[in-house]
Design an enzyme around this catalytic site. Structure first.
Site: not given
Ligand code: NVA
Ligand code: CP
Length: 314
Positions: A108, A135, A138, A230, A270, A298
């Site tokens: 990540r 992502h 997801q 989101d 998400c 997930r």
């Molecule tokens: N668009 C959000 C998704 C979190 C799962 C982010 O990147 O923070």
């Molecule tokens: N949706 C998602 O990726 O959640 P987290 O940021 O908690 O991993």
């Protein structure tokens, strides 16, 4: 079937062909059934997953780690402060070292180029657990959730309300790969990347999906089958949160929005959610809402992705 996923990376949705994505979704459904009926699936016994996090997480960390346990393997969590990717040593060296220990890597990251660089050098499959651009894990879970609720993807219409961000990008690719129409309804100035829209529209020619961007929420959702949102400010955009709060007024899933849709409409998010911003609490708890199924899936979707990339068995 032409599905050879062993040793491959999953850094972006388009890393899978439509046939490969379908095979992974089928495996995710099977693995979910096995887990629900209490049967063990030690498909990754003695295998190790290394998980690199530059950003916080609840779902991604816990679902990957739990998934690896259920598959008979082991997962190692590397917090942002542990390896200080790009600071303590280079991304290339980290990839080359981790590839000597682990059988699969999940990362990540902030910049998408970082997960691409890991994939170039690791020598073992690399999975994108969220970057600023996509992502994809997801969206595999989301597609599984939509199939569970509506029995199909092809021909359905999903509307994403909000920021044209990483999740929106992966949804657009997901629609293009599966024949599901995707509309992104966003404020002017917050559109998905033009190159992503163009590429998805090109890919969609073979599956029949219509991928588009609009600015009106109510017009976009009328009669639609799935609505998705989101957060307005993603991780790393905290400094813009106030400006975005003003720009995104009205770009919210609420009960009137759901009522404008198909009666069997599915509500997705998400998570994490900022209730009262991109979704209001009542809409998130409607019978139409599948947001906690999404979170659960997930686990199953990522187990399928790991099994496919490490063993090639789909
Ligand atoms: N668009 C959000 C998704 C979190 C799962 C982010 O990147 O923070
Ligand atoms: N949706 C998602 O990726 O959640 P987290 O940021 O908690 O991993």
């Amino acid at each position: 079937m032409n599905v050879h996923l062993q040793g491959r990376n999953f850094v972006a949705m388009k890393d899978f062909t439509p046939v490969e994505l379908q095979a992974v979704l089928d495996l995710a459904r099977q693995l979910k059934q096995e887990q629900k009926s209490g049967r063990a699936t030690p498909l990754l016994a003695n295998k190790t997953l290394a998980m690199i996090f530059q950003k916080p997480s609840l779902r991604t960390r816990v679902s990957f780690e739990t998934g690896m346990t259920q598959l008979g393997g082991h997962a190692i969590y590397l917090a942002p402060s542990d390896i200080k990717l790009g600071e303590r040593e280079t991304t290339e060296d980290i990839a080359m070292v981790l590839g000597r220990y682990a059988d699969v890597i999940m990362a990540r990251v902030f910049g998408h180029h970082i997960v691409e660089e890991l994939a170039r050098h690791a020598g073992v499959p690399v999975i994108n657990g969220l970057s600023d651009h996509e992502h994809p894990c997801q969206i595999v879970a989301d597609l599984q959730t939509i199939i569970e609720r509506r029995g199909q993807l092809k021909g359905l219409h999903l509307v994403f309300v909000g920021d044209g961000n990483n999740v929106a990008h992966s949804l657009m690719y997901g629609g293009a790969l599966t024949g599901m129409h995707v509309t992104v309804a966003c404020p002017p100035g917050y559109e998905p990347q033009a190159s992503v829209l163009e590429e998805c529209q090109m890919m969609a020619r073979t599956t029949g999906a219509k991928i588009q961007v609009r600015h009106e929420v109510m017009e976009a959702v009328r009669g639609a089958d799935v609505v998705y949102t989101d957060v307005w400010a993603s991780m790393g955009q905290e400094a813009e949160a106030e400006k975005r709060r003003r720009a995104f007024v009205g770009y919210q899933i609420n009960v009137p929005v759901v009522q404008a849709m198909n009666t069997q409409a599915v509500v997705l998010h998400c998570l994490p959610a900022h209730y009262g911003e991109e979704i209001d609490y009542p809409a998130s708890r409607l019978p139409n809402s599948a947001i906690f199924d999404q979170a659960e899936n997930r686990l199953h979707a990522q187990k399928a992705i790991m099994v496919a990339l490490v063993t090639g068995k789909v």
